[in-house]
Design a protein around this motif. Sequence first.
Motif, PDB file in Angstrom:
ATOM      1  N   SER A 174      25.018  44.438  84.513  1.00 45.72           N
ATOM      2  CA  SER A 174      24.442  45.278  83.462  1.00 45.72           C
ATOM      3  C   SER A 174      23.138  44.699  82.915  1.00 45.72           C
ATOM      4  CB  SER A 174      25.446  45.462  82.320  1.00 45.72           C
ATOM      5  OG  SER A 174      25.696  44.237  81.655  1.00 45.72           O
ATOM      6  N   THR A 175      22.984  43.365  82.984  1.00 53.19           N
ATOM      7  CA  THR A 175      21.773  42.725  82.458  1.00 53.19           C
ATOM      8  C   THR A 175      20.903  42.121  83.554  1.00 53.19           C
ATOM      9  OG1 THR A 175      22.834  40.561  82.177  1.00 53.19           O
ATOM     10  CG2 THR A 175      23.021  42.128  80.350  1.00 53.19           C
ATOM     11  N   GLY A 176      21.483  41.856  84.721  1.00 53.13           N
ATOM     12  CA  GLY A 176      20.758  41.172  85.783  1.00 53.13           C
ATOM     13  C   GLY A 176      20.731  39.670  85.616  1.00 53.13           C
ATOM     14  N   ASN A 177      21.274  39.167  84.510  1.00 55.34           N
ATOM     15  CA  ASN A 177      21.344  37.731  84.272  1.00 55.34           C
ATOM     16  C   ASN A 177      22.636  37.154  84.839  1.00 55.34           C
ATOM     17  OD1 ASN A 177      18.938  37.480  82.816  1.00 55.34           O
ATOM     18  ND2 ASN A 177      19.946  37.860  80.849  1.00 55.34           N
ATOM     19  N   VAL A 178      22.602  35.868  85.171  1.00 57.85           N
ATOM     20  CA  VAL A 178      23.865  35.182  85.405  1.00 57.85           C
ATOM     21  C   VAL A 178      24.582  35.061  84.062  1.00 57.85           C
ATOM     22  CG1 VAL A 178      23.225  33.903  87.477  1.00 57.85           C
ATOM     23  CG2 VAL A 178      22.666  32.957  85.238  1.00 57.85           C
ATOM     24  N   GLN A 179      25.903  35.059  84.104  1.00 62.53           N
ATOM     25  CA  GLN A 179      26.671  35.017  82.865  1.00 62.53           C
ATOM     26  C   GLN A 179      26.415  33.733  82.090  1.00 62.53           C
ATOM     27  OE1 GLN A 179      28.813  37.668  81.697  1.00 62.53           O
ATOM     28  NE2 GLN A 179      28.353  36.416  79.894  1.00 62.53           N
ATOM     29  N   VAL A 180      26.198  32.622  82.807  1.00 57.72           N
ATOM     30  CA  VAL A 180      25.904  31.355  82.138  1.00 57.72           C
ATOM     31  C   VAL A 180      24.658  31.476  81.269  1.00 57.72           C
ATOM     32  CG1 VAL A 180      24.999  29.032  82.584  1.00 57.72           C
ATOM     33  CG2 VAL A 180      27.099  29.763  83.679  1.00 57.72           C
TER      34      VAL A 180
END
Length: 312
Positions: A242-248
């Motif tokens: 949803s954000t394109g970021n890694v969760q970390v």
Amino acid sequence: MPGRARRLLRAAATTVGGLMLLAASTTGAAARPAPQAPPGPNAPVRGAVQGRVLGSRAVTARNRAAVDRFRQLRSSRTPRLAGSTHHEWWGTKVSASSHALTSVIATQSVDTSLRLTDSDDVLYAPTLKPRDGACIEMVTVHTDDQPQVWAWDWCTRTGQDVGASVDVDSSFLKDYGTTVNGRSAYTVQVALTDPAGNTWTAYLYDYATKAWQTFFTSGGTDQAGVDYGWDMFEYYSAVDRSTGNVQVCDDLAGRTVESSSLQVQTSAGWSPADPDNSSVFPGDSMDPATYLCSGVTSSMVTPNSDWRVSVS
């Protein structure tokens, strides 16, 4: 650790946490210790680190398959465990020509309030291995549980890869904690203690007694397959579609990881890590697109002995 896949050892961290003393805090942030001057390498060595877990107690039989799988992935140099998992690193690379290096010291930040959202994610940061041939990597481990410090045994032939571990809680910080730039931290040394057997010993500095304490010892042949040492920020993390970021990245929002006062010892004596004996790796800074972390910034505060990684 470059080119390696350790996410499968996530279960080991949880198991070790369950074996620690019941007095260890498992919720909330431990009180930040007072700032203190970095220790000298010649401080005395007295006793062993309190609360450490050694040997077979560090990884149970039910985690053995995960450890074996890790070895397979490392030997085949598979960079990611799955298409949805991202593995990256950044920090100081100790020069491949530094075989004369016999010891390193660094002060590593640790965040007792950080809990990762995804139970499969692992943040190994900072993580320190002196050089090619060294048997021990000292790892600051953040998961969805209590943060820990691990001694990763690169010379083991028993399959017991996590040679020692300790929870980072209020008791740990009372003895081994300091504060650097407003963040809790601890200081570690990894030294070649018997050249004939290639034996290395890891120590933590006890700020209460002003002495080094033994954490773990290992000797033999380094099986890492990497021809340099490192002091790195490293993660294995699922990608949030949803954000394109890694969760970390999302978990680290508003936080900073720092490694400071990195020193190396050779026959010429002690010196700070600098551009003559180390480099920034794999690039000058962390590109948000490559690291899948839109708010990440990285900097060498003092090349190459002090680095910071922050997420806005």
